[in-house]
Scaffold this motif. Sequence first.
Motif, PDB file in Angstrom:
ATOM      1  N   PHE A  37       0.844  -1.193   0.000  1.00 40.76           N
ATOM      2  CA  PHE A  37       0.000   0.000   0.000  1.00 40.76           C
ATOM      3  C   PHE A  37       0.877   1.239   0.000  1.00 40.76           C
ATOM      4  N   ARG A  38       0.274   2.359  -0.376  1.00 39.56           N
ATOM      5  CA  ARG A  38       0.978   3.644  -0.315  1.00 39.56           C
ATOM      6  C   ARG A  38      -0.036   4.726  -0.007  1.00 39.56           C
ATOM      7  N   PRO A  39       0.375   5.815   0.582  1.00 39.82           N
ATOM      8  CA  PRO A  39      -0.551   6.912   0.862  1.00 39.82           C
ATOM      9  C   PRO A  39      -1.024   7.535  -0.444  1.00 39.82           C
ATOM     10  N   ALA A  40      -2.198   8.119  -0.410  1.00 40.45           N
ATOM     11  CA  ALA A  40      -2.759   8.806  -1.571  1.00 40.45           C
ATOM     12  C   ALA A  40      -3.562   9.997  -1.085  1.00 40.45           C
ATOM     13  N   PRO A  41      -3.728  11.009  -1.935  1.00 36.59           N
ATOM     14  CA  PRO A  41      -4.526  12.177  -1.528  1.00 36.59           C
ATOM     15  C   PRO A  41      -5.911  11.760  -1.061  1.00 36.59           C
ATOM     16  N   GLY A  42      -6.297  12.215   0.116  1.00 40.10           N
ATOM     17  CA  GLY A  42      -7.612  11.883   0.635  1.00 40.10           C
ATOM     18  C   GLY A  42      -7.720  10.522   1.272  1.00 40.10           C
ATOM     19  N   LYS A  43      -6.643   9.755   1.251  1.00 41.28           N
ATOM     20  CA  LYS A  43      -6.650   8.412   1.846  1.00 41.28           C
ATOM     21  C   LYS A  43      -5.410   8.236   2.692  1.00 41.28           C
ATOM     22  N   GLU A  44      -5.567   7.470   3.748  1.00 43.13           N
ATOM     23  CA  GLU A  44      -4.377   7.145   4.521  1.00 43.13           C
ATOM     24  C   GLU A  44      -3.483   6.212   3.719  1.00 43.13           C
ATOM     25  N   ARG A  45      -4.119   5.210   3.074  1.00 42.89           N
ATOM     26  CA  ARG A  45      -3.368   4.258   2.268  1.00 42.89           C
ATOM     27  C   ARG A  45      -4.227   3.851   1.079  1.00 42.89           C
ATOM     28  N   GLU A  46      -3.589   3.708  -0.068  1.00 39.06           N
ATOM     29  CA  GLU A  46      -4.283   3.149  -1.206  1.00 39.06           C
ATOM     30  C   GLU A  46      -3.646   1.811  -1.568  1.00 39.06           C
ATOM     31  N   PHE A  47      -4.471   0.942  -2.062  1.00 39.41           N
ATOM     32  CA  PHE A  47      -4.049  -0.387  -2.456  1.00 39.41           C
ATOM     33  C   PHE A  47      -3.130  -0.298  -3.673  1.00 39.41           C
ATOM     34  N   VAL A  48      -2.046  -1.057  -3.627  1.00 38.35           N
ATOM     35  CA  VAL A  48      -1.131  -1.133  -4.762  1.00 38.35           C
ATOM     36  C   VAL A  48      -1.166  -2.542  -5.367  1.00 38.35           C
ATOM     37  N   GLY A  55      -0.104 -17.820  -3.180  1.00 41.65           N
ATOM     38  CA  GLY A  55       0.726 -17.257  -4.239  1.00 41.65           C
ATOM     39  C   GLY A  55       0.103 -17.379  -5.621  1.00 41.65           C
ATOM     40  N   VAL A  56      -1.039 -18.034  -5.700  1.00 44.40           N
ATOM     41  CA  VAL A  56      -1.680 -18.266  -7.004  1.00 44.40           C
ATOM     42  C   VAL A  56      -2.344 -17.001  -7.527  1.00 44.40           C
ATOM     43  N   ASN A  57      -2.961 -16.249  -6.618  1.00 49.10           N
ATOM     44  CA  ASN A  57      -3.707 -15.056  -7.017  1.00 49.10           C
ATOM     45  C   ASN A  57      -2.913 -13.795  -6.726  1.00 49.10           C
ATOM     46  N   THR A  58      -2.843 -12.935  -7.723  1.00 43.10           N
ATOM     47  CA  THR A  58      -2.235 -11.618  -7.541  1.00 43.10           C
ATOM     48  C   THR A  58      -3.199 -10.559  -8.045  1.00 43.10           C
ATOM     49  N   TYR A  59      -3.183  -9.430  -7.374  1.00 41.87           N
ATOM     50  CA  TYR A  59      -4.094  -8.341  -7.705  1.00 41.87           C
ATOM     51  C   TYR A  59      -3.323  -7.026  -7.731  1.00 41.87           C
ATOM     52  N   TYR A  60      -3.781  -6.119  -8.594  1.00 42.48           N
ATOM     53  CA  TYR A  60      -3.093  -4.841  -8.748  1.00 42.48           C
ATOM     54  C   TYR A  60      -4.090  -3.700  -8.887  1.00 42.48           C
ATOM     55  N   ALA A  61      -3.670  -2.554  -8.405  1.00 43.77           N
ATOM     56  CA  ALA A  61      -4.424  -1.341  -8.688  1.00 43.77           C
ATOM     57  C   ALA A  61      -4.276  -1.024 -10.167  1.00 43.77           C
ATOM     58  N   ASP A  62      -5.299  -0.412 -10.725  1.00 43.76           N
ATOM     59  CA  ASP A  62      -5.257  -0.081 -12.148  1.00 43.76           C
ATOM     60  C   ASP A  62      -4.053   0.800 -12.479  1.00 43.76           C
ATOM     61  N   SER A  63      -3.674   1.646 -11.546  1.00 44.36           N
ATOM     62  CA  SER A  63      -2.589   2.603 -11.799  1.00 44.36           C
ATOM     63  C   SER A  63      -1.227   1.937 -11.939  1.00 44.36           C
ATOM     64  N   VAL A  64      -1.096   0.705 -11.467  1.00 44.20           N
ATOM     65  CA  VAL A  64       0.212   0.028 -11.529  1.00 44.20           C
ATOM     66  C   VAL A  64       0.166  -1.243 -12.361  1.00 44.20           C
ATOM     67  N   TYR A 106     -10.083 -10.747  -3.986  1.00 46.74           N
ATOM     68  CA  TYR A 106      -9.691  -9.360  -4.245  1.00 46.74           C
ATOM     69  C   TYR A 106     -10.351  -8.396  -3.275  1.00 46.74           C
ATOM     70  N   ALA A 107     -11.629  -8.567  -3.021  1.00 48.07           N
ATOM     71  CA  ALA A 107     -12.362  -7.622  -2.174  1.00 48.07           C
ATOM     72  C   ALA A 107     -11.708  -7.495  -0.804  1.00 48.07           C
ATOM     73  N   ARG A 108     -11.286  -8.615  -0.275  1.00 43.53           N
ATOM     74  CA  ARG A 108     -10.693  -8.590   1.051  1.00 43.53           C
ATOM     75  C   ARG A 108      -9.244  -8.093   0.990  1.00 43.53           C
ATOM     76  N   LEU A 109      -8.508  -8.507  -0.004  1.00 44.44           N
ATOM     77  CA  LEU A 109      -7.090  -8.173  -0.043  1.00 44.44           C
ATOM     78  C   LEU A 109      -6.809  -6.756  -0.518  1.00 44.44           C
ATOM     79  N   SER A 110      -7.747  -6.121  -1.149  1.00 47.24           N
ATOM     80  CA  SER A 110      -7.538  -4.746  -1.604  1.00 47.24           C
ATOM     81  C   SER A 110      -7.949  -3.718  -0.560  1.00 47.24           C
TER      82      SER A 110
END
Length: 128
Positions: A37-48, A55-64, A106-110
């Motif tokens: 995670f990383r900080p983002a404007p208006g949020k304490e942390r945004e999902f990265v 290890g089978v499932n990986t998820y990403y923010a659209d920005s990365v 994804y819902a839980r891990l993001s």
Amino acid sequence: QVQLVESGGGLVQAGGSSRLSCAASGRTFSNYPMGWFRPAPGKEREFVAAISWTGVNTYYADSVKGRFTISRDNAKNSAYLQMSSLKPEDTAVYYCARGPNYSSDYARLSDDRNYNTWGQGTQVTVSS
């Protein structure tokens, strides 16, 4: 008590690459998903990014998506975030975190509210 220690990061030129590592203490690392995670404007942390406990499932923010890759090595009790094609807007403190055990969706891990153990963070600065 589990501790997470991030390393890597630093100053990188735009378009460059960097690899973050997250080392975990304890013997049950493989039972837990890991997230970045990383900080983002208006949020304490945004999902990265996140990786399931298997290890089978990986998820990403659209920005990365397409630029960052999350991975884990259970034998080393470590998770990684390989960052490529870095942009100035990727500049942030990056935090790794341990999610709820045996989780893969994804819902839980993001959602950072589902993570109960956090590292101290590592700074990534991307210069233009």
